[in-house]
Design an enzyme around this catalytic site. Sequence first.
Site, PDB file in Angstrom:
ATOM      1  CG  ASP A 349      -1.823   1.234   1.343  1.00  0.00           C
ATOM      2  OD1 ASP A 349      -2.670   1.268   0.225  1.00  0.00           O
ATOM      3  OD2 ASP A 349      -1.794   1.876   2.290  1.00  0.00           O
ATOM      4  CD  GLU A 377      -2.131   2.725  -3.348  1.00  0.00           C
ATOM      5  OE1 GLU A 377      -3.072   3.471  -3.689  1.00  0.00           O
ATOM      6  OE2 GLU A 377      -1.772   2.323  -2.379  1.00  0.00           O
TER       7      GLU A 377
END
Length: 607
Positions: A349, A377
């Site tokens: 993330d 990400e």
Amino acid sequence: MGKIYFNPWQKQFKSPFGAVAEGAFVRFAIQADDPGIARVFLIITPEGKQTHRIQMEPAEEGFYEFEFFFNDGKGLYFYHFELEYLAHNQQRFIRYYCWSGENGHGHLVDHLEEIKEYQVTCFEKAETPPAWYREAVFYQIFPDRFRNGNPDGSINSPKPNTFIYGKVTDEPLYVKDTQGEILRWDFYGGNFAGIKEKIPYLKELGVNALYLNPIFEARSNHRYDTADYLKVDGILGTETEFSELLEILHNEGFHVILDGVFSHVGRNSRYFNYDGTYGEDVGAYQNIHSRYFPWFTFTSYPNDYRSWWGVKDLPEVDKDNEEFQEFIYGKDGVLSKWNHLGVDGWRLDVADELPDGFIAGIRGNLDSFSDQILLGEVWEDASNKISYGVRRQYILGNHLQGVMNYPLRTATIALLTEQCAPKDVALDFTRLQENYPKDVFYNSLNNVGTHDTERILTQLGGNRDKLSLAFALLVLFPGVPCVYYGDEAGLTGGKDPDNRKFFPWETIDEVCYQACQSWLKLRRENRLLQTGEFDLIFSEKLFGILRYDKTDFVLAVLNPLDVDVVINAADFASYRQLPLDQERLEELLDGQFIMANHSYVITGRFD
């Protein structure tokens, strides 16, 4: 003036195409067919290092060439050309040939400040993924919103001070105070048992890998506010149930990657413990002598502290703290626990928030296990991304093996809603293909929807034909397709939380489902869509994708318009030299008609 031209997307000017490994040789050739030119120089600079000014050698037909040795280490190399002219009065002057900022070709400028540099990405090593990864078709599950597998529909371990929806068809809603803070988190009760129950559905759809949004103990329904990295969230089930789910999924031919949220934790976590849930002396907020205190940055203890994008509910962790590093990716850390349990990889993330050294540490941990994949990400071009003033090392080797392909989603929406022409999409992706190492390009996790974006069907105005074309682009592009749960069922929704509705098990849209299933089937059954070479063709109205190897090819032509378009092979162009010549292209496309929002997929062999 004679012709001055260079285009790195065409092999007569730069070979090989695209990114290169350390220690490779690359041939640069520029056409400088002008009698006024005395000398031509290649000006190439490894970022942060000394510039090389190299005189190029005259070649036939007005070309100058030089074979450059990439031996200054990994990183970005920026280059342009310097043309030295000899005027009639024997005075010498300089002009510069650099990137035009449009497609591959360049243009002449007269001043240094006008130069836009070309880029070459130089990487440390190829990022060969586990064998299973390139064959995968992923399905992203937001666990709370997928399925409650308890026979009586009961909720596992409901959390205090939350509310549970009366029906799964209820629209998601945040309950906030006047400052915008969440007062009560909302839950539908999806759990591990529900995922296990729906394995037959997932197999029928055609997926064989799962990407799970966070599953660790947390206060919220999204769980990006981790409370305990070493425990699964009780509302999902137990660790034993998760272990059993992994075993069943592996036996059914699935692989599973988890969401790693390591840039921040929850305010009410074990590590920060704002509300004292974990004990009066536990956590950085409660105790300045806590082992976790050095993980956080307080400006005025205890109420002022650094948080993720200023969100007080998400205290930011100091990723340079050695104890936190050891906790996450040390021998007996968080990653090792779940890797030993059987997970097959991680999606990081907000990778922009993680220092390169921290990502490298995670990669080192995963490399000690077999067949692990590490994805990040990253929303933009990961080759030249700068975050917090630092050029990132994401895809240069020993960091990320691939990134989420958000540029594909952006291009898909722009193309299918007629916000840009097919040639513009081809331009953007040829540039991305040039900038990424080939393995990284093919390791992209392709998406047209995620938990952070509006639903793709909503973005396409509810047009199911265009949704089918979105699924087509998802599987035809290099990379590994990932379907966001419910997109195949026709779920709609705007921004969070509307994009996180419960899966509509009783009202699956069969038109959407069949479209998704058929495209996934094509991808699974055709090896060229997994590993084949990639080129794009385009006309004013149509968009084409070519996947091929030495013997076979797949050519798909898509019509994003709401009107019928006649295919005319003569209308098509490409930014690169295709293996299909014009005669063969005309043979394949002659007489074909495309109806509104339809596609043609043509398979064949090279003569």
